[in-house]
Design an enzyme around this catalytic site. Structure first.
Site, PDB file in Angstrom:
ATOM      1  N   ILE A  94       0.824  -1.206   0.000  1.00 35.88           N
ATOM      2  CA  ILE A  94       0.000   0.000   0.000  1.00 35.88           C
ATOM      3  C   ILE A  94       0.859   1.258   0.000  1.00 35.88           C
ATOM      4  O   ILE A  94       0.517   2.255  -0.636  1.00 35.88           O
ATOM      5  CB  ILE A  94      -0.958  -0.009   1.214  1.00 35.88           C
ATOM      6  CG1 ILE A  94      -1.970  -1.154   1.073  1.00 35.88           C
ATOM      7  CG2 ILE A  94      -1.689   1.327   1.350  1.00 35.88           C
ATOM      8  CD1 ILE A  94      -2.845  -1.361   2.284  1.00 35.88           C
ATOM      9  N   SER A 109      -5.706  -0.643  11.392  1.00 39.94           N
ATOM     10  CA  SER A 109      -6.247  -1.899  10.890  1.00 39.94           C
ATOM     11  C   SER A 109      -7.603  -2.167  11.518  1.00 39.94           C
ATOM     12  O   SER A 109      -7.893  -1.684  12.625  1.00 39.94           O
ATOM     13  CB  SER A 109      -5.294  -3.048  11.222  1.00 39.94           C
ATOM     14  OG  SER A 109      -5.875  -4.309  10.947  1.00 39.94           O
ATOM     15  N   TYR A 143      -0.436  -8.305  17.081  1.00 37.49           N
ATOM     16  CA  TYR A 143      -0.646  -7.290  16.031  1.00 37.49           C
ATOM     17  C   TYR A 143      -1.874  -6.450  16.358  1.00 37.49           C
ATOM     18  O   TYR A 143      -1.847  -5.212  16.262  1.00 37.49           O
ATOM     19  CB  TYR A 143      -0.821  -7.988  14.685  1.00 37.49           C
ATOM     20  CG  TYR A 143      -1.099  -7.049  13.535  1.00 37.49           C
ATOM     21  CD1 TYR A 143      -0.079  -6.274  12.977  1.00 37.49           C
ATOM     22  CD2 TYR A 143      -2.381  -6.922  13.000  1.00 37.49           C
ATOM     23  CE1 TYR A 143      -0.331  -5.412  11.918  1.00 37.49           C
ATOM     24  CE2 TYR A 143      -2.634  -6.068  11.943  1.00 37.49           C
ATOM     25  CZ  TYR A 143      -1.612  -5.316  11.403  1.00 37.49           C
ATOM     26  OH  TYR A 143      -1.872  -4.458  10.359  1.00 37.49           O
ATOM     27  N   LYS A 146      -2.179  -2.320  17.202  1.00 37.77           N
ATOM     28  CA  LYS A 146      -3.042  -1.389  16.477  1.00 37.77           C
ATOM     29  C   LYS A 146      -4.043  -0.708  17.415  1.00 37.77           C
ATOM     30  O   LYS A 146      -4.389   0.465  17.223  1.00 37.77           O
ATOM     31  CB  LYS A 146      -3.774  -2.122  15.350  1.00 37.77           C
ATOM     32  CG  LYS A 146      -2.843  -2.593  14.230  1.00 37.77           C
ATOM     33  CD  LYS A 146      -2.084  -1.436  13.595  1.00 37.77           C
ATOM     34  CE  LYS A 146      -1.244  -1.876  12.407  1.00 37.77           C
ATOM     35  NZ  LYS A 146      -0.543  -0.732  11.752  1.00 37.77           N
TER      36      LYS A 146
END
Length: 312
Positions: A53, A182, A195, A199
């Protein structure tokens, strides 16, 4: 009376159709195009710009006339990206700034000072795109090394970079942070406890800076990393569309944007606005999602909601 009822039903079905076919939250979807005037001739610094991205954001921003600073650990890949950029200030004026977010405050301070020196007006947009994500694993198998590696990049490095750059923006009286978070930072994700935690931490920090921050929460995205996915049924938003929607969100000054297809959006709405119902719903499908994650299957499949487990 029948006419009014018909109109209400018609509008209701339109709403349901738009919700089922949505690729983002309703506010984001109402903004059709990026505001070019907010990007043209502005200095945009992108981390994690060597692939995925980040690379696509660089290409789209260059085409909108931005002055770019691109960062990542791999300088060779950054040079490759620069040669592919086309725009008012690209590729000749694109600056390459190698950066390791886990390198510590002194190193990051040098990077910020160098970024600020590239263009007379300093950095207008800071896009925090770099992230560290290990393969999905059970929470019981998480090591201290893996925990530290994830938080050093996703949380500590990103926050430190923000803390060091913010004074320059405050002195100029303008500046904007765009944070690629996310959907895992909004709702639990099987096999991604660390993870997801990183976030959530990122969301918590940047929401305290609310006035000049756009937090972007993508769900499953099709990138070069998952091009060979063994899960053909998993519907992902393309990287190009995700990048475009990110730019739209930032230039329209949205505080938070969600990018995903269903059923991820449904779960995010439930957890955000009806948490008791949302977490009850996640508990009901939790076992199926964990089993799908262990088999490297689709943890976002509608079949999990309907009670049919899909193997990889």
């Amino acid at each position: 009376m029948l006419v009014v009822l018909f109109i209400c039903l018609f509008l209701f079905f339109i709403f349901i159709y738009k919700f089922v076919t949505a690729y983002g939250d309703f506010t984001l979807m109402s903004k059709k195009q990026p505001k070019r005037q907010q990007i043209e001739d502005k200095v945009v610094w992108i981390t994690g710009a060597s692939r995925g991205i980040g690379e696509i954001l660089a290409k789209q921003l260059a085409s909108l006339g931005a002055k770019l600073i691109i960062s990542a650990r791999n300088e060779v890949e950054l040079n490759r990206v620069r040669t592919q950029l086309k725009g008012k200030h690209a590729p000749d004026e694109v600056k390459i700034l190698p950066l390791d977010l886990s390198s510590g405050e002194n190193s990051l301070r040098e990077a910020v000072e160098k970024a600020e020196s590239f263009f007379p007006d300093g950095v207008d947009y800071m896009i925090h795109n770099a992230a560290f994500e290990r393969p999905k694993t059970s929470i019981l198998d998480v090591t201290e090394e893996g925990l530290k590696a994830t938080f050093d990049v996703n949380v500590m490095g990103t926050i430190t970079l923000t803390k060091l750059l913010a004074p320059f923006m405050l002195k100029r009286g303008h500046g904007h942070f765009v944070v690629m978070s996310s959907a895992a930072g909004k709702t639990p994700a099987p096999g991604q406890a660390v993870y997801s935690a990183s976030k959530h931490a990122l969301n918590g920090y940047f929401h305290t800076l609310r006035s000049e921050v756009t937090v972007v929460c993508p769900g499953p995205i099709a990138t070069s990393n998952n091009a060979g996915s063994r899960v053909p049924s998993e519907k992902r938003v393309s990287s190009e569309r995700c990048a475009e929607l990110t730019i739209i969100a930032a230039t329209h000054g949205l505080k938070e944007a969600w990018i995903s297809y269903q059923p991820v959006l449904l779960v995010m709405y439930l957890v955000q606005y009806m948490p008791t119902v949302g977490y009850w719903f996640l508990d009901k499908i939790g076992k199926n999602r964990v089993e799908a994650a262990e088999q490297k299957g689709n943890t976002y499949s509608l079949s999990l909601i309907l009670g049919r487990k899909k193997a990889a």
